[in-house]
Design a protein around this motif. Structure first.
Motif, PDB file in Angstrom:
ATOM      1  N   ARG A 125      17.311 -14.531  11.639  1.00  0.00           N
ATOM      2  CA  ARG A 125      17.368 -13.136  11.161  1.00  0.00           C
ATOM      3  C   ARG A 125      17.994 -13.255   9.658  1.00  0.00           C
ATOM      4  NH1 ARG A 125      14.531 -13.238  15.050  1.00  0.00           N
ATOM      5  NH2 ARG A 125      14.468 -11.424  16.578  1.00  0.00           N
ATOM      6  N   CYS A 126      18.048 -14.572   9.054  1.00  0.00           N
ATOM      7  CA  CYS A 126      18.796 -14.536   7.845  1.00  0.00           C
ATOM      8  C   CYS A 126      17.996 -14.479   6.572  1.00  0.00           C
ATOM      9  CB  CYS A 126      19.346 -16.149   7.832  1.00  0.00           C
ATOM     10  SG  CYS A 126      20.156 -16.657   6.442  1.00  0.00           S
ATOM     11  N   GLY A 127      16.793 -14.712   6.627  1.00  0.00           N
ATOM     12  CA  GLY A 127      15.931 -14.687   5.528  1.00  0.00           C
ATOM     13  C   GLY A 127      15.036 -13.235   5.354  1.00  0.00           C
ATOM     14  N   MET A 128      15.128 -12.762   4.316  1.00  0.00           N
ATOM     15  CA  MET A 128      14.345 -11.325   3.985  1.00  0.00           C
ATOM     16  C   MET A 128      12.969 -11.715   3.765  1.00  0.00           C
ATOM     17  SD  MET A 128      14.499  -8.028   3.715  1.00  0.00           S
ATOM     18  CE  MET A 128      16.364  -7.526   2.959  1.00  0.00           C
ATOM     19  N   ARG A 129      11.844 -11.224   4.458  1.00  0.00           N
ATOM     20  CA  ARG A 129      10.408 -11.177   4.182  1.00  0.00           C
ATOM     21  C   ARG A 129       9.966  -9.891   3.428  1.00  0.00           C
ATOM     22  NH1 ARG A 129       8.404 -15.020   8.251  1.00  0.00           N
ATOM     23  NH2 ARG A 129      10.190 -16.601   8.462  1.00  0.00           N
ATOM     24  N   ILE A 130       9.265 -10.090   2.211  1.00  0.00           N
ATOM     25  CA  ILE A 130       8.924  -9.101   1.376  1.00  0.00           C
ATOM     26  C   ILE A 130       7.653  -9.115   1.068  1.00  0.00           C
ATOM     27  CG2 ILE A 130       9.777  -8.008  -0.753  1.00  0.00           C
ATOM     28  CD1 ILE A 130      12.114  -9.952  -0.298  1.00  0.00           C
ATOM     29  N   GLU A 131       7.020  -7.858   1.261  1.00  0.00           N
ATOM     30  CA  GLU A 131       5.699  -7.484   0.351  1.00  0.00           C
ATOM     31  C   GLU A 131       5.769  -6.625  -0.596  1.00  0.00           C
ATOM     32  OE1 GLU A 131       1.388  -7.965  -0.543  1.00  0.00           O
ATOM     33  OE2 GLU A 131       3.032  -9.281   0.547  1.00  0.00           O
ATOM     34  N   LYS A 132       5.465  -6.886  -1.671  1.00  0.00           N
ATOM     35  CA  LYS A 132       5.890  -6.042  -2.740  1.00  0.00           C
ATOM     36  C   LYS A 132       4.478  -5.844  -3.586  1.00  0.00           C
ATOM     37  CE  LYS A 132       9.446  -4.511  -6.017  1.00  0.00           C
ATOM     38  NZ  LYS A 132      10.794  -5.199  -6.753  1.00  0.00           N
ATOM     39  N   PHE A 133       4.075  -4.510  -3.964  1.00  0.00           N
ATOM     40  CA  PHE A 133       2.961  -4.371  -4.870  1.00  0.00           C
ATOM     41  C   PHE A 133       3.135  -3.092  -5.431  1.00  0.00           C
ATOM     42  CE2 PHE A 133       2.073  -1.708  -1.130  1.00  0.00           C
ATOM     43  CZ  PHE A 133       1.272  -0.728  -1.228  1.00  0.00           C
ATOM     44  N   GLY A 134       2.329  -2.678  -6.764  1.00  0.00           N
ATOM     45  CA  GLY A 134       2.410  -1.600  -7.571  1.00  0.00           C
ATOM     46  C   GLY A 134       1.608  -1.711  -8.745  1.00  0.00           C
ATOM     47  N   ASN A 135       1.942  -0.851  -9.901  1.00  0.00           N
ATOM     48  CA  ASN A 135       1.334  -1.025 -10.989  1.00  0.00           C
ATOM     49  C   ASN A 135       2.387  -0.769 -12.154  1.00  0.00           C
ATOM     50  OD1 ASN A 135      -1.128  -0.301 -12.866  1.00  0.00           O
ATOM     51  ND2 ASN A 135       0.245   1.336 -13.396  1.00  0.00           N
ATOM     52  N   THR A 136       2.249  -1.660 -13.202  1.00  0.00           N
ATOM     53  CA  THR A 136       2.911  -1.335 -14.624  1.00  0.00           C
ATOM     54  C   THR A 136       2.047  -0.912 -15.551  1.00  0.00           C
ATOM     55  OG1 THR A 136       2.627  -3.645 -14.984  1.00  0.00           O
ATOM     56  CG2 THR A 136       4.427  -3.048 -13.810  1.00  0.00           C
ATOM     57  N   GLY A 137       2.367   0.092 -16.365  1.00  0.00           N
ATOM     58  CA  GLY A 137       1.604   0.870 -17.226  1.00  0.00           C
ATOM     59  C   GLY A 137       1.130   2.126 -17.231  1.00  0.00           C
ATOM     60  N   SER A 138       0.381   2.834 -17.903  1.00  0.00           N
ATOM     61  CA  SER A 138       0.203   3.981 -18.066  1.00  0.00           C
ATOM     62  C   SER A 138      -1.165   4.318 -17.397  1.00  0.00           C
ATOM     63  CB  SER A 138      -0.130   4.631 -19.506  1.00  0.00           C
ATOM     64  OG  SER A 138      -0.698   3.763 -20.299  1.00  0.00           O
ATOM     65  N   MET A 139      -1.876   3.392 -16.705  1.00  0.00           N
ATOM     66  CA  MET A 139      -3.026   3.613 -15.909  1.00  0.00           C
ATOM     67  C   MET A 139      -2.506   3.326 -14.439  1.00  0.00           C
ATOM     68  SD  MET A 139      -5.950   1.791 -17.864  1.00  0.00           S
ATOM     69  CE  MET A 139      -7.097   2.757 -18.969  1.00  0.00           C
ATOM     70  N   PRO A 140      -1.928   4.354 -13.564  1.00  0.00           N
ATOM     71  CA  PRO A 140      -1.642   4.288 -12.568  1.00  0.00           C
ATOM     72  C   PRO A 140      -2.192   3.676 -11.133  1.00  0.00           C
ATOM     73  CG  PRO A 140      -1.715   6.487 -12.977  1.00  0.00           C
ATOM     74  CD  PRO A 140      -2.044   5.783 -13.949  1.00  0.00           C
ATOM     75  N   VAL A 141      -3.663   3.700 -11.373  1.00  0.00           N
ATOM     76  CA  VAL A 141      -4.297   3.102 -10.321  1.00  0.00           C
ATOM     77  C   VAL A 141      -5.095   1.995 -10.694  1.00  0.00           C
ATOM     78  CG1 VAL A 141      -4.479   5.285  -8.983  1.00  0.00           C
ATOM     79  CG2 VAL A 141      -6.278   4.597 -10.446  1.00  0.00           C
ATOM     80  N   ARG A 142      -4.505   0.944 -11.656  1.00  0.00           N
ATOM     81  CA  ARG A 142      -5.189   0.047 -12.111  1.00  0.00           C
ATOM     82  C   ARG A 142      -5.280  -1.234 -11.340  1.00  0.00           C
ATOM     83  NH1 ARG A 142      -3.144  -3.024 -17.347  1.00  0.00           N
ATOM     84  NH2 ARG A 142      -1.173  -2.537 -15.860  1.00  0.00           N
ATOM     85  N   LYS A 143      -4.756  -1.218 -10.338  1.00  0.00           N
ATOM     86  CA  LYS A 143      -4.765  -2.469  -9.399  1.00  0.00           C
ATOM     87  C   LYS A 143      -4.534  -1.804  -7.901  1.00  0.00           C
ATOM     88  CE  LYS A 143      -3.794  -6.538  -7.647  1.00  0.00           C
ATOM     89  NZ  LYS A 143      -4.956  -7.787  -7.494  1.00  0.00           N
ATOM     90  N   TYR A 144      -3.770  -1.032  -7.692  1.00  0.00           N
ATOM     91  CA  TYR A 144      -3.840  -0.375  -6.381  1.00  0.00           C
ATOM     92  C   TYR A 144      -3.581   1.085  -6.722  1.00  0.00           C
ATOM     93  CZ  TYR A 144      -2.576  -4.943  -3.895  1.00  0.00           C
ATOM     94  OH  TYR A 144      -2.699  -6.123  -3.499  1.00  0.00           O
ATOM     95  N   PHE A 145      -4.072   1.875  -5.699  1.00  0.00           N
ATOM     96  CA  PHE A 145      -3.589   3.340  -5.602  1.00  0.00           C
ATOM     97  C   PHE A 145      -2.236   3.344  -5.153  1.00  0.00           C
ATOM     98  CE2 PHE A 145      -8.118   4.113  -6.432  1.00  0.00           C
ATOM     99  CZ  PHE A 145      -8.243   5.408  -6.516  1.00  0.00           C
ATOM    100  N   PRO A 146      -1.353   4.272  -5.540  1.00  0.00           N
ATOM    101  CA  PRO A 146      -0.151   4.333  -4.985  1.00  0.00           C
ATOM    102  C   PRO A 146       0.066   5.286  -3.497  1.00  0.00           C
ATOM    103  CG  PRO A 146      -0.456   6.218  -6.573  1.00  0.00           C
ATOM    104  CD  PRO A 146      -1.516   5.096  -6.687  1.00  0.00           C
ATOM    105  N   LEU A 147      -0.525   4.316  -2.617  1.00  0.00           N
ATOM    106  CA  LEU A 147      -0.753   4.667  -1.094  1.00  0.00           C
ATOM    107  C   LEU A 147      -0.553   3.488  -0.454  1.00  0.00           C
ATOM    108  CD1 LEU A 147      -2.280   6.770   0.563  1.00  0.00           C
ATOM    109  CD2 LEU A 147      -4.125   5.872   0.152  1.00  0.00           C
ATOM    110  N   LEU A 148      -0.025   3.694   0.781  1.00  0.00           N
ATOM    111  CA  LEU A 148       0.302   2.909   1.825  1.00  0.00           C
ATOM    112  C   LEU A 148       0.187   3.537   3.215  1.00  0.00           C
ATOM    113  CD1 LEU A 148       1.034   0.127   2.969  1.00  0.00           C
ATOM    114  CD2 LEU A 148       3.603   1.129   3.064  1.00  0.00           C
ATOM    115  N   ILE A 149      -0.907   2.775   4.062  1.00  0.00           N
ATOM    116  CA  ILE A 149      -1.040   3.212   5.509  1.00  0.00           C
ATOM    117  C   ILE A 149      -0.380   2.177   6.331  1.00  0.00           C
ATOM    118  CG2 ILE A 149      -2.301   4.260   7.161  1.00  0.00           C
ATOM    119  CD1 ILE A 149      -4.325   5.232   4.723  1.00  0.00           C
ATOM    120  N   LEU A 150       0.318   2.495   7.311  1.00  0.00           N
ATOM    121  CA  LEU A 150       0.796   1.774   8.196  1.00  0.00           C
ATOM    122  C   LEU A 150       0.317   1.933   9.519  1.00  0.00           C
ATOM    123  CD1 LEU A 150       4.050   2.340   6.704  1.00  0.00           C
ATOM    124  CD2 LEU A 150       3.876   0.083   7.375  1.00  0.00           C
ATOM    125  N   GLU A 151       0.010   0.919  10.370  1.00  0.00           N
ATOM    126  CA  GLU A 151      -0.929   1.295  11.732  1.00  0.00           C
ATOM    127  C   GLU A 151      -0.014   0.504  12.809  1.00  0.00           C
ATOM    128  OE1 GLU A 151      -5.209   0.292  13.830  1.00  0.00           O
ATOM    129  OE2 GLU A 151      -4.803  -0.087  11.780  1.00  0.00           O
TER     130      GLU A 151
END
Length: 615
Positions: A125-151
């Motif tokens: 339990r020492c190391g952090m696991r990370i998944e980070k995504f998003g968009n940079t710029g003024s086209m906010p869905v140009r790689k991903y939509f700002p949406l996450l669904i956890l199942e």
């Protein structure tokens, strides 16, 4: 699942667990805050340094709307490097779903297991696991939509989160101390989006909002997120009216004569809007390079645009006009106008042959008010298509950081959208950005419609249009059917039936269609009108497809949308498809059908009423 604040102040220590540079969560700043007060749905946190955070929550339909406010009650200026809109810990999930997005391929669902993402706690339990995504710029869905669904597949529980952020944003998943996950997101932070924000003594800053919903299926969660959106749909546009856009008819060369020819062909056919697209301004240099001046090309429109707008109205349709009002092309007289353009590193920010107005500049707003709003008013246009064909990128010069300057410029653009609506009450606005690059909820709440994609003549149209049901209200999602004289009956069915996945928009060589072809189109328009309430008010309960290819799709796609007991089923067949067993029609009463799905690249749609025991 527990809400809490994530924040990082400049000069405080970063988080441990080998996470610095990957995330700013769980920093010294965040760990210092403790809850001091509950105010009903809101909660207050303090850090002992006269900094206060208020987590705002309120019910929005079957979802919860959240935002975070940072208040500086100290005597010293502080600088934020990160402030989450939402942070939720204790989430149990074994799969996540995201919507990827590229030009003319918007919204593809990407599903991954937590194991595939390697989001499991380390052995001690020492190391952090990370998944980070998003968009940079003024086209906010140009790689991903700002949406996450956890199942959580064992419990059959889904948690959906949708950010309302029109500039750079991020969402991240963290795992460290146990098998549960933490999800956080908001404005892209200093690491991800070069964002910092100064907060002076006595000042506060509130993040853009997010909406969170839970449900038993991905369809249910997405429907709750989408129905939490509150778009300002014009009263004139509340009946799912059909649009005709002439771009794929004139291909950037509209004129009084060819628009009149289109009017004469489509008048009386039940079309509500006729939109004049790009190319009505500028001269020999062409529409792409001359935007920014917005002077009517009088060789094409002698005497200006009012005459053709009046003619469109005389034919029973609302006239519309295209602008790309934030951009300045290389052949514009304003291309060298450094004083009023966005700068980066002291020079005009240039992307290809395009520069950008500074939408915080009062001179620019006055100029665009004269060129855009005044023209629309004087000519009587009731529909405005706002296009946006490139991105500012990470940010621009200004008073603060690149990311904060970007955020402010985009908010100023949204302010101009509001100004248009204030000065032209009832105008119908379409949000377009190279098709679907601005299909983000805070933008969609400002408009009546949005362009679903630029994939106007591809076979991927039904795939993209169905994707968008997860993020955009179908009543706002404008889908094009581009018609040509050489189209077979099956191609006409394929194109027209695609529009049943949202708002119908027609274009193409419509004056070259035969009488029989027009008959098929008009039958499709009639079917669309019969299905319009299901499209607008229903819930998508099935979206099945077998292809991963968009350029060469295989198999088939079936989408079913339900409103009460009435359903709309839309079937598209691709390459190598097999006939459907139409199981969904059993024990149902058929109301209407349109199309023919007897071979590859054909389509059919049904409206039917389910037996009450089936629902």
């Amino acid at each position: 699942m527990e809400f809490y604040p994530e924040v990082k102040l400049m000069k405080d220590a970063y988080g441990a667990g080998f996470s610095n540079g990957l995330t700013m969560c769980q920093s010294q700043s965040a760990l210092a805050f403790h809850k001091t007060e509950d105010r009903g749905e809101d909660a207050v946190y303090e850090d002992g340094r006269q900094h206060r955070i208020v987590l705002h929550k309120k019910i929005n339909g079957q979802a919860v709307e959240v935002s975070t406010e940072f208040i500086n009650e100290s005597s010293d200026e502080v600088t934020l490097e990160m402030l989450s809109t939402f942070a939720v810990k204790g989430i149990t999930a074994d799969r996540i779903h995201r919507m990827q997005s590229f030009w003319s391929a918007e919204g593809k669902l990407r599903t991954e297991s937590i194991d595939e993402l390697h989001l499991e706690p380390s052995w001690n339990r020492c190391g952090m696991r990370i998944e980070k995504f998003g968009n940079t710029g003024s086209m906010p869905v140009r790689k991903y939509f700002p949406l996450l669904i956890l199942e959580d597949s064992k419990k059959k529980e889904f948690t959906g989160i949708q950010l309302y952020c029109p500039s750079s944003w991020q969402i991240e998943l963290l795992c460290k101390d146990d098998e549960t996950l933490t999800a956080a997101g908001g404005i892209a932070d200093r690491d991800f989006g070069q964002w910092t924000k100064k907060i002076h003594p006595g000042e506060s800053f509130t993040t853009p909002k997010a909406v969170i919903a839970r449900g038993n299926t991905i369809y249910e969660v997405c429907d709750r997120l989408v129905k939490a959106q509150r778009p300002a749909i014009s009263e004139a546009d509340n009946k799912m009216g059909i649009v005709f856009n002439e771009y794929c008819t004139t291909w950037g060369n509209p004129s009084y004569d060819n628009i009149k020819k289109i009017c004469d062909k489509i008048k009386g056919k039940g079309i509500q809007y006729l939109v004049i697209d790009a190319g009505w301004y500028g001269k020999a240099q062409g529409w792409w390079s001359s935007m920014g001046d917005w002077s009517v090309n009088e060789e094409r429109f002698p005497g200006g645009l009012k005459k053709i707008a009046d003619y469109i109205r005389s034919c029973g349709m609302i006239p519309g006009l295209w602008f790309e009002m934030e951009s300045v092309g290389i052949n514009s007289e304003h291309y060298q106008d450094k004083e009023h353009l966005l700068l980066k590193d002291g020079v005009p920010l240039t992307v290809g042959e395009r520069r950008f107005w500074d939408m915080e500049d009062e001179w620019v707003i006055n100029y665009l008010s004269e060129k855009v709003i005044k023209l629309l008013k004087e000519c009587g246009f009731g529909y405005l298509k706002v296009d946006y064909n490139d991105t500012i990128g990470m940010g621009c010069d200004g008073e603060e950081s690149l990311g904060e300057n970007l955020r402010r410029k985009v908010l100023a653009t949204q302010g101009f959208f509001k100004k248009i609506k204030e000065e032209i009450p009832g105008i119908v606005i379409e949000n377009c950005s190279s098709g679907g690059h601005r299909l983000e909820p805070s933008m969609m709440e400002l408009v009546s419609q949005g362009s679903f994609s630029d994939a106007h003549e591809t076979v991927a149209i039904p795939l993209i249009a169905a994707n968008l049901h997860r993020a955009v209200r179908p009543e706002q999602s404008q889908i094009w059917a581009v018609l040509h004289a050489q189209d077979s009956d099956n191609r006409i069915f394929y194109s027209i039936i695609s529009t049943f996945l949202g708002r119908m928009c027609l274009s193409g060589d419509i004056y070259d269609l035969s009488g029989e072809q027009w008959k098929l189109v008009e039958q499709g328009m009639h079917f669309y009108e019969m299905a319009s309430d299901i499209i607008r008010d229903g819930i998508t309960v099935k979206c099945e497809y077998s292809t991963q290819q968009y350029n060469h799709p295989t198999g088939s796609q079936l989408v079913i949308r339900r409103l009460g007991r009435r359903c709309l089923a839309i079937l598209h067949r691709f390459e190598g498809s097999e006939a459907s067993d139409l199981e969904f029609l059993k024990n149902s009463r058929l109301i209407a059908e349109y199309g023919s799905a007897e071979e590859d690249f054909s389509a059919k749609a049904w409206i039917y009423e389910e037996d009450a025991s089936v629902i």
